[in-house]
Design an enzyme around this catalytic site. Structure first.
Site, PDB file in Angstrom:
ATOM      1  N   LYS A 186      36.794  -1.792  51.853  1.00 53.77           N
ATOM      2  CA  LYS A 186      36.034  -2.076  50.629  1.00 53.77           C
ATOM      3  C   LYS A 186      35.530  -3.519  50.684  1.00 53.77           C
ATOM      4  O   LYS A 186      36.291  -4.467  50.532  1.00 53.77           O
ATOM      5  CB  LYS A 186      36.872  -1.892  49.368  1.00 53.77           C
ATOM      6  N   GLY A 239      40.892 -12.908  50.340  1.00 50.12           N
ATOM      7  CA  GLY A 239      40.221 -13.325  49.111  1.00 50.12           C
ATOM      8  C   GLY A 239      41.031 -14.396  48.413  1.00 50.12           C
ATOM      9  O   GLY A 239      41.758 -15.151  49.052  1.00 50.12           O
ATOM     10  N   SER A 240      40.946 -14.414  47.103  1.00 51.70           N
ATOM     11  CA  SER A 240      41.565 -15.506  46.352  1.00 51.70           C
ATOM     12  C   SER A 240      43.080 -15.340  46.263  1.00 51.70           C
ATOM     13  O   SER A 240      43.609 -14.217  46.335  1.00 51.70           O
ATOM     14  CB  SER A 240      40.971 -15.556  44.951  1.00 51.70           C
ATOM     15  N   THR A 241      43.758 -16.442  46.055  1.00 54.55           N
ATOM     16  CA  THR A 241      45.212 -16.404  45.917  1.00 54.55           C
ATOM     17  C   THR A 241      45.602 -15.617  44.662  1.00 54.55           C
ATOM     18  O   THR A 241      46.595 -14.885  44.661  1.00 54.55           O
ATOM     19  CB  THR A 241      45.759 -17.847  45.892  1.00 54.55           C
ATOM     20  N   VAL A 243      44.121 -12.951  43.303  1.00 57.32           N
ATOM     21  CA  VAL A 243      44.111 -11.505  43.559  1.00 57.32           C
ATOM     22  C   VAL A 243      45.193 -11.153  44.589  1.00 57.32           C
ATOM     23  O   VAL A 243      45.821 -10.098  44.502  1.00 57.32           O
ATOM     24  CB  VAL A 243      42.708 -11.013  43.997  1.00 57.32           C
ATOM     25  N   GLY A 244      45.451 -12.061  45.532  1.00 54.09           N
ATOM     26  CA  GLY A 244      46.544 -11.837  46.490  1.00 54.09           C
ATOM     27  C   GLY A 244      47.865 -11.591  45.761  1.00 54.09           C
ATOM     28  O   GLY A 244      48.651 -10.711  46.129  1.00 54.09           O
ATOM     29  N   GLU A 262      45.230 -13.067  53.457  1.00 58.47           N
ATOM     30  CA  GLU A 262      44.563 -14.321  53.867  1.00 58.47           C
ATOM     31  C   GLU A 262      43.902 -14.871  52.619  1.00 58.47           C
ATOM     32  O   GLU A 262      42.923 -14.307  52.146  1.00 58.47           O
ATOM     33  CB  GLU A 262      43.504 -14.024  54.920  1.00 58.47           C
ATOM     34  N   CYS A 296      37.382 -20.274  53.658  1.00 62.07           N
ATOM     35  CA  CYS A 296      38.797 -20.461  53.356  1.00 62.07           C
ATOM     36  C   CYS A 296      39.327 -21.666  54.129  1.00 62.07           C
ATOM     37  O   CYS A 296      40.235 -22.338  53.670  1.00 62.07           O
ATOM     38  CB  CYS A 296      39.562 -19.200  53.710  1.00 62.07           C
ATOM     39  N   GLU A 394      41.185 -25.369  44.906  1.00 60.41           N
ATOM     40  CA  GLU A 394      40.192 -24.920  45.884  1.00 60.41           C
ATOM     41  C   GLU A 394      38.869 -24.753  45.152  1.00 60.41           C
ATOM     42  O   GLU A 394      38.751 -23.914  44.260  1.00 60.41           O
ATOM     43  CB  GLU A 394      40.611 -23.578  46.491  1.00 60.41           C
TER      44      GLU A 394
HETATM   45  P1  NAD Z   1      38.212 -12.423  45.340  1.00 58.03           P
HETATM   46  O1  NAD Z   1      39.679 -12.483  45.461  1.00 58.03           O
HETATM   47  O2  NAD Z   1      37.626 -12.456  43.984  1.00 58.03           O
HETATM   48  O3  NAD Z   1      37.638 -11.104  45.994  1.00 58.03           O
HETATM   49  C1  NAD Z   1      37.958 -10.711  47.310  1.00 58.03           C
HETATM   50  C2  NAD Z   1      37.874  -9.209  47.392  1.00 58.03           C
HETATM   51  O4  NAD Z   1      38.857  -8.660  46.527  1.00 58.03           O
HETATM   52  C3  NAD Z   1      36.545  -8.614  46.950  1.00 58.03           C
HETATM   53  O5  NAD Z   1      36.267  -7.466  47.749  1.00 58.03           O
HETATM   54  C4  NAD Z   1      36.827  -8.173  45.533  1.00 58.03           C
HETATM   55  O6  NAD Z   1      36.011  -7.098  45.101  1.00 58.03           O
HETATM   56  C5  NAD Z   1      38.276  -7.735  45.635  1.00 58.03           C
HETATM   57  N1  NAD Z   1      39.027  -7.798  44.386  1.00 58.03           N
HETATM   58  C6  NAD Z   1      38.782  -8.521  43.260  1.00 58.03           C
HETATM   59  N2  NAD Z   1      39.715  -8.260  42.326  1.00 58.03           N
HETATM   60  C7  NAD Z   1      40.571  -7.360  42.861  1.00 58.03           C
HETATM   61  C8  NAD Z   1      41.753  -6.714  42.409  1.00 58.03           C
HETATM   62  N3  NAD Z   1      42.256  -6.937  41.183  1.00 58.03           N
HETATM   63  N4  NAD Z   1      42.398  -5.891  43.236  1.00 58.03           N
HETATM   64  C9  NAD Z   1      41.942  -5.677  44.490  1.00 58.03           C
HETATM   65  N5  NAD Z   1      40.826  -6.219  44.976  1.00 58.03           N
HETATM   66  C10 NAD Z   1      40.145  -7.071  44.182  1.00 58.03           C
HETATM   67  O7  NAD Z   1      37.673 -13.566  46.271  1.00 58.03           O
HETATM   68  P2  NAD Z   1      36.171 -13.937  46.565  1.00 58.03           P
HETATM   69  O8  NAD Z   1      35.695 -14.660  45.346  1.00 58.03           O
HETATM   70  O9  NAD Z   1      35.393 -12.770  47.053  1.00 58.03           O
HETATM   71  O10 NAD Z   1      36.345 -14.919  47.807  1.00 58.03           O
HETATM   72  C11 NAD Z   1      36.697 -16.228  47.643  1.00 58.03           C
HETATM   73  C12 NAD Z   1      38.173 -16.450  47.886  1.00 58.03           C
HETATM   74  O11 NAD Z   1      38.587 -15.837  49.093  1.00 58.03           O
HETATM   75  C13 NAD Z   1      38.531 -17.901  48.060  1.00 58.03           C
HETATM   76  O12 NAD Z   1      39.685 -18.199  47.333  1.00 58.03           O
HETATM   77  C14 NAD Z   1      38.819 -18.053  49.540  1.00 58.03           C
HETATM   78  O13 NAD Z   1      39.663 -19.065  49.911  1.00 58.03           O
HETATM   79  C15 NAD Z   1      39.359 -16.737  49.876  1.00 58.03           C
HETATM   80  N6  NAD Z   1      39.143 -16.441  51.291  1.00 58.03           N
HETATM   81  C16 NAD Z   1      40.178 -16.536  52.156  1.00 58.03           C
HETATM   82  C17 NAD Z   1      39.991 -16.296  53.505  1.00 58.03           C
HETATM   83  C18 NAD Z   1      41.109 -16.392  54.481  1.00 58.03           C
HETATM   84  O14 NAD Z   1      40.952 -15.958  55.607  1.00 58.03           O
HETATM   85  N7  NAD Z   1      42.233 -16.944  54.111  1.00 58.03           N
HETATM   86  C19 NAD Z   1      38.750 -15.938  53.966  1.00 58.03           C
HETATM   87  C20 NAD Z   1      37.712 -15.868  53.066  1.00 58.03           C
HETATM   88  C21 NAD Z   1      37.926 -16.103  51.720  1.00 58.03           C
END
Ligand code: NAD
Length: 498
Positions: A186, A239-241, A243-244, A262, A296, A394
């Protein structure tokens, strides 16, 4: 050269995509319209999938895993598919880069470089498919032989962000496939096109139906449902910490699916007075400017030795002011658009906050107007102190916070003064200092006298709140395996009952 000849044009109409389940394209019922962040024009229409679509995708991936149509092949046969996929990507490199640039806003030349890196990931994955192996214990006595088998973990959910939609995908997919797992991917709702194009490339390369499925939709709906899904064995989330954290909760409340996470970073770049200051300034400008700081692993905190701090900041500001920001479709552009309006607002808010908290803008600090889309000038703040928001949060934008230090101990303390631990870099010609800093700063990826270098052989991942697990390289493949210990009795077994 005439400027217009250096620039690709926008598509004449938006490209509409379907989504991909069980080897077939399905049409969407509702769509997201995605506008190019560099121009404001709608460029793609992406299906808004339903929970039923996700159920179908997980069921297809489950069937494809259980009947062993992929995991039952030899590593060599899997490698063949991955190598053909690499060739397919090579043929479609410019097309994929174009759609990546349109949806993400990154410069076209950079997008092409990312497709090249993605091709290398598939080649590396092919090698890994052949190399993946377990272990044996010939040390258990004459009557017992031990084997450690690596087995694919099963159905893997893959949730990716918008900053490197294709690169991050390809730092995972070939390694997951090398292990024998099946995938439900996704992408971010704002950058789905290239994840869908990969489905076409993989199918043409001979990947069996059901092994790579793509559902598109929002994080709150489809993403959240994936984190809770009882039939997904492992979830790789980038993605973001924040949502992680919700992935961890959802895993605990559902099936304890294994998680690869990540997440964010607030990555230090440490410059000592004995460094080659011109190279260091260039590397630091690249560390914060590349991908508009929306990486990131962007270097977003500069720690510079006090004796050279002012001179170095001036040299750096001069370089940052010369970065070519502009139309992502222009070949000469080095830094493109901010990917979403929300992110643009967040970055500008942080710039205002930094000024309000008393930091000094040395260069940048303003939006740039190119007649459409959203752009921000690479920004350097000096006089930043550890309590300021721009020192801790961040920002995910081209905003660098500079802090002076007096001793190596202080530099290490400042570098570790964050909840994150994704990457770091150190600039010095003194090997003792370089290695001491590398050993003591807590980060998953380290660069000495360089920034962002690497290849698919090297694992990626974070310490502390930057995540769990590693992606890419052999370490990455192993993450997607389970370990099974097998004990084989040889000869006659000693009876329990006399
Ligand atoms: P995000 O967490 O908002 O979204 C990432 C993904 O998660 C998207 O596909 C989004 O649709 C999905 N998502 C959103 N809410 C969700 C939920 N409740 N449950 C499951 N999935 C959900 O992050 P973003 O705004 O797309 O990206 C930016 C962030 O990602 C930054 O914090 C950045 O540091 C991090 N990032 C980390 C790495 C890494 O390798 N460590 C790489 C790229 C980005």
């Amino acid at each position: 050269m005439d400027q217009s000849s250096n620039r690709l044009s926008l598509p004449s109409s938006p490209r509409e995509f379907g989504f991909f389940v069980d080897g077939e394209w399905r049409g969407g019922r509702e769509f997201f319209d995605r506008a190019s962040p560099g121009h404001g024009a709608v460029v793609t229409r992406i299906p808004r999938c339903t929970n039923k679509d996700l159920e179908d995708a997980v069921a297809a991936a489950r069937t494809a895993f259980e009947d062993r149509r992929w995991s039952g092949l030899s590593g060599g046969e899997r490698a063949g598919v991955l190598l053909r996929a690499a060739e397919g990507l090579r043929r479609r490199r410019d097309e994929i880069a174009y759609w990546e640039t349109l949806e993400n806003g990154k410069p076209i030349s950079q997008a092409r470089g990312e497709i090249d890196h993605s091709i290398a990931c598939f080649e590396m994955g092919a090698g890994a498919a052949r190399l993946l192996h377990g272990d044996s214990f010939n040390s258990l006595g004459d009557n017992l032989f031990g084997m450690v088998l690596r087995e694919p973990i099963g159905v893997v959910g893959l949730i990716t962000p918008w900053n490197f939609p294709f690169l991050i995908l390809c730092e995972r997919v070939p390694f997951i496939l090398a292990s024998g797992c099946t995938i439900v991917a996704k992408p971010s709702e704002v950058t789905s096109a290239t994840t869908l194009i990969l489905a076409e490339v993989l199918a043409e390369a001979g990947l069996p139906a059901g092994v790579y499925n793509v559902v598109t939709g929002s994080g709150r709906t489809i993403g959240q449902a994936m984190t809770e899904h009882p039939d997904i064995d492992m979830l790789s989330f980038t993605g973001s910490t924040a949502v992680g954290r919700s992935c961890v909760r959802a895993s605990a409340d559902s099936n304890f699916k294994k998680l690869g996470l990540e997440l964010g970073g607030k990555n230090p770049m440490i410059v000592f007075a004995d460094a080659d200051l011109d190279e260091a300034a260039d590397g630091v400008a690249f560390g914060i400017g590349f991908n508009t700081g929306q990486c990131c692993v962007s270097g977003s905190r500069l720690m510079v030795e006090r004796s050279i701090a002012e001179e170095f900041e001036a040299r750096l500001a001069d370089k940052m002011a010369r970065i070519r920001v502009g139309d992502p479709l222009d070949e000469r552009t080095q830094v493109g658009a901010i990917t979403t309006e929300a992110q643009n607002t967040t970055i500008l808010d942080y710039i205002a906050r930094g000024q309000a908290e008393g930091a000094r803008v040395v260069t940048g600090g303003t939006p740039l107007d190119f007649g459409g889309g959203q752009y921000i000038a690479p920004t350097l703040f000096a006089g930043v102190t550890r309590g300021m928001a721009i020192a801790q949060d961040e920002i995910f934008g081209p905003v660098l916070s500079s802090m002076p230090f007096d001793t190596m101990e202080e530099a290490i303390r400042l570098a570790n003064d964050t909840v994150y631990g994704l990457s770091a870099s150190v600039w010095t010609k003194n090997l003792d200092k370089a290695l001491a800093v590398t050993r003591r700063v807590r980060a998953g990826r380290f660069w000495v006298n360089t920034m962002m270098a690497g290849g698919p052989e090297m694992p990626l991942g974070g310490f502390k709140q930057s995540g769990w697990g590693r992606e890419a390289g052999m370490y990455g493949v192993e993450e997607y395996t389970q370990i099974k210990s097998v004990h084989i009795e040889l000869g006659k077994r000693t009876p329990w009952i006399e």
